[in-house]
Design a protein around this motif. Structure first.
Motif, mmCIF file in Angstrom:
data_model
loop_
_atom_site.group_PDB
_atom_site.id
_atom_site.type_symbol
_atom_site.label_atom_id
_atom_site.label_comp_id
_atom_site.label_asym_id
_atom_site.label_seq_id
_atom_site.Cartn_x
_atom_site.Cartn_y
_atom_site.Cartn_z
ATOM 1 N N SER A 92 0.833 -1.195 0.000
ATOM 2 C CA SER A 92 0.000 0.000 0.000
ATOM 3 C C SER A 92 0.870 1.248 0.000
ATOM 4 O O SER A 92 0.560 2.235 -0.673
ATOM 5 C CB SER A 92 -0.906 0.015 1.228
ATOM 6 O OG SER A 92 -1.608 -1.187 1.318
ATOM 7 N N GLU B 215 -9.621 -2.347 2.102
ATOM 8 C CA GLU B 215 -8.983 -2.955 3.256
ATOM 9 C C GLU B 215 -8.890 -1.974 4.418
ATOM 10 O O GLU B 215 -8.993 -2.347 5.567
ATOM 11 C CB GLU B 215 -7.577 -3.394 2.867
ATOM 12 C CG GLU B 215 -7.330 -4.813 3.214
ATOM 13 C CD GLU B 215 -6.291 -5.439 2.335
ATOM 14 O OE1 GLU B 215 -5.180 -4.881 2.261
ATOM 15 O OE2 GLU B 215 -6.584 -6.474 1.725
ATOM 16 N N GLU B 216 -8.660 -0.722 4.068
ATOM 17 C CA GLU B 216 -8.492 0.271 5.112
ATOM 18 C C GLU B 216 -9.515 1.375 4.910
ATOM 19 O O GLU B 216 -9.986 1.580 3.798
ATOM 20 C CB GLU B 216 -7.078 0.864 5.029
ATOM 21 C CG GLU B 216 -6.013 -0.143 5.369
ATOM 22 C CD GLU B 216 -4.632 0.340 4.976
ATOM 23 O OE1 GLU B 216 -3.874 0.709 5.857
ATOM 24 O OE2 GLU B 216 -4.334 0.360 3.774
ATOM 25 N N ASP C 82 -6.979 -1.796 -3.758
ATOM 26 C CA ASP C 82 -6.285 -2.360 -2.589
ATOM 27 C C ASP C 82 -7.323 -2.991 -1.663
ATOM 28 O O ASP C 82 -7.967 -2.307 -0.898
ATOM 29 C CB ASP C 82 -5.510 -1.252 -1.884
ATOM 30 C CG ASP C 82 -4.526 -1.784 -0.865
ATOM 31 O OD1 ASP C 82 -4.432 -3.011 -0.717
ATOM 32 O OD2 ASP C 82 -3.862 -0.961 -0.214
#
Ligand SMILES: Nc1ncnc2c1ncn2[C@@H]1O[C@H](COP(=O)(O)OP(=O)(O)OP(=O)(O)O)[C@@H](O)[C@H]1O
Ligand SMILES: [Mg+2]
Length: 455
Positions: free
Chosen positions: A100, A123-124, A168
């Motif tokens: 990332s 993911e985040e 991502d």
């Protein structure tokens, strides 16, 4: 009512089975088969399509699109000179290796260059990414979308048409039309297929981040690797600052280019001159040799360390970190048979500095030199570097692109180069060439033990 057809698909290798099994028949993994809906009974109707006309290849108009620089020179190098517009790139790597971080800095540089860069994060949260962005710096203009719904992501890409988009990760995307859970084979395959179409149709260079399995392969079905244009692997362990990026597949360039990075608190910093970092030995150190390996077009000086220790084991150990175990066993055997370095009752450990992996046979001589140095307790001569492939007969074989390697050696202040016979001379550098491993060892070790010459 039509009956649903189900099949069970392995999430590791993609093998399909009509019923559930505990162990995958394809890859022998346990508990990896997941249910997938294959269609509806009787739902398949034979379709007659009109024939298409093939055209001669010479008549196909093709202009090579200009590559997009990612602003990260090491990444550009591995991609073969930058991102190709409308291509699909898969980046895999262990958790926490810095995928990332790397891609965020690339997106930042692309956005600063006046292009649109979009980061889709599943993911985040956006806030987490913002924290990283503050740490890395320079990525204020990157657009961010925190979304896991594949339909929404594809629609957004078609609407916004960014130049570059990073997903991502591909395992978090979820197509609502498919019954299985995010990250399952069906979902990942669907996501990659749809994104590929969007990438080509809307001309978006798309980078997918992929998880890796325990063995380091990109998780999900193998088809994912076939589908994309490039597969990049980000390697290096979390305990070292150095990370190596290499291409395992590249439809637009060589696959043996290598990028080296250092993880710092302000993100990943490219290491333009890794030889400086990895190719240093201490003078007089026993069991260390410098090799000049070639990674793609890039010569790299690497320190190879070896330890030879007596053992009572019936099968002495040959442990290599950064070298191929088969190659190591072969070098140990040739050393014993053709160079008088008997290692039959000794464990041999070999390590390549900085967590780098050497795959090229040109590094053989340096590995042999390090092992011989450790076995005889004699240091390698000062400021020497070695390259050359070792044959099974104990003869040294010419290594490719010798000029390039010599140039790198000269640049880094190497005084003596041990090389195979036929290596051209180069001004300002002492090149000693040998036809056999035995002769190279004799010259490379500072003070050969008396029995060595007798042997
Ligand atoms: N403040 C910091 N200083 C130095 N290094 C840091 C700092 N914060 C994070 N790191 C490094 O960044 C790494 C995490 O990077 P990143 O999140 O890009 O990895 P990733 O490959 O995307 O991981 P994941 O698979 O979990 O998404 C950490 O392992 C750590 O090495
Ligand atoms: Mg990440």
């Amino acid at each position: 009512m039509a009956k649903l057809l189900v099949k069970f698909v392995c999430s590791e290798c993609g093998t399909a089975s009509p019923r559930w099994l505990g162990k995958c028949p394809g890859c022998n993994a346990f508990g990896t088969l997941v249910e997938e809906i294959a269609g509806v009974e009787g739902g398949r109707v034979e379709r007659r399509a009109a024939a298409a006309t093939p055209v001669p290849l010479g008549e196909v108009s093709a202009v090579e699109a200009e590559r997009l620089s990612t602003g990260v020179p090491e990444l550009d190098r591995v991609l073969g000179g930058g991102l190709v517009p409308a291509s699909l790139v898969l980046v895999g790597g262990e958790p926490g290796v810095g995928k990332s971080t790397l891609l965020l800095s690339a997106l930042g540089a692309i956005a600063r260059g006046g292009r649109t860069a979009l980061l889709v994060t599943g993911e985040e949260s956006a806030a987490q990414v913002a924290l990283r962005a503050a740490r890395v710096g320079g990525s204020e203009q990157v657009e961010i979308l925190a979304e896991t719904d594949l339909d929404v992501v594809c629609a957004t890409l078609e609407h916004v048409r960014p130049d570059v988009c990073v997903i991502d990760s591909v395992q978090t995307l979820h197509a609502p039309g498919i019954g299985s859970a995010p990250g399952s084979v069906a979902q990942v395959r669907e996501a990659a297929g749809r994104l590929l179409r969007v990438a080509k149709e809307s001309s978006v260079a798309t980078v997918l981040v992929g998880h890796v399995t325990k063995d380091g392969a990109v998780a999900g079905p193998r088809v994912l690797e076939h589908l994309v244009d490039c597969v990049l692997q980000f390697e290096g362990d979390r305990y070292h600052e150095h990370r190596v990026l290499r291409a395992t597949k590249n439809r637009f360039g060589s696959t043996n280019e290598l990028g080296v990075f250092e993880m710092t608190s302000s993100g990943l910093v490219g290491v333009p001159d890794p030889s400086e970092l990895f190719g240093r030995t201490h003078s007089g150190e026993i069991g260390a040799a410098v090799g000049c390996a070639l990674e793609g077009t890039r010569p790299l000086l690497l320190e190879v360390q070896a330890l030879v220790s007596p053992t009572d084991l019936a099968m002495p150990r040959r442990v290599g970190t950064g070298v191929d175990p088969k190659r190591l066993a072969m070098i140990v055997a040739v050393l014993g048979r053709h160079a008088g370095v008997a290692l039959g009752s000794a464990d041999v450990f070999v390590n390549v500095a900085g967590g780098v992996r050497i795959e090229e046979p040109g590094a053989d001589l340096a590995v042999a030199l390090a092992i011989a140095s450790a076995a005889r307790g004699v240091a390698v001569v000062d400021a020497a570097a070695a390259f050359g492939e070792i044959g099974l007969t104990g003869r040294l074989r010419a290594a490719s692109q010798a000029e390039r390697r010599l140039e790198e050696c000269a640049k880094l202040g190497v005084a003596l180069v041990l090389a195979p016979e036929g290596t051209p001379e180069r001004g300002g550098l002492r090149v000693a060439s040998f036809d056999s491993l035995r002769a190279a060892l004799r010259a490379g070790l500072a003070r050969a033990a008396p029995h060595a010459d007798a042997a």
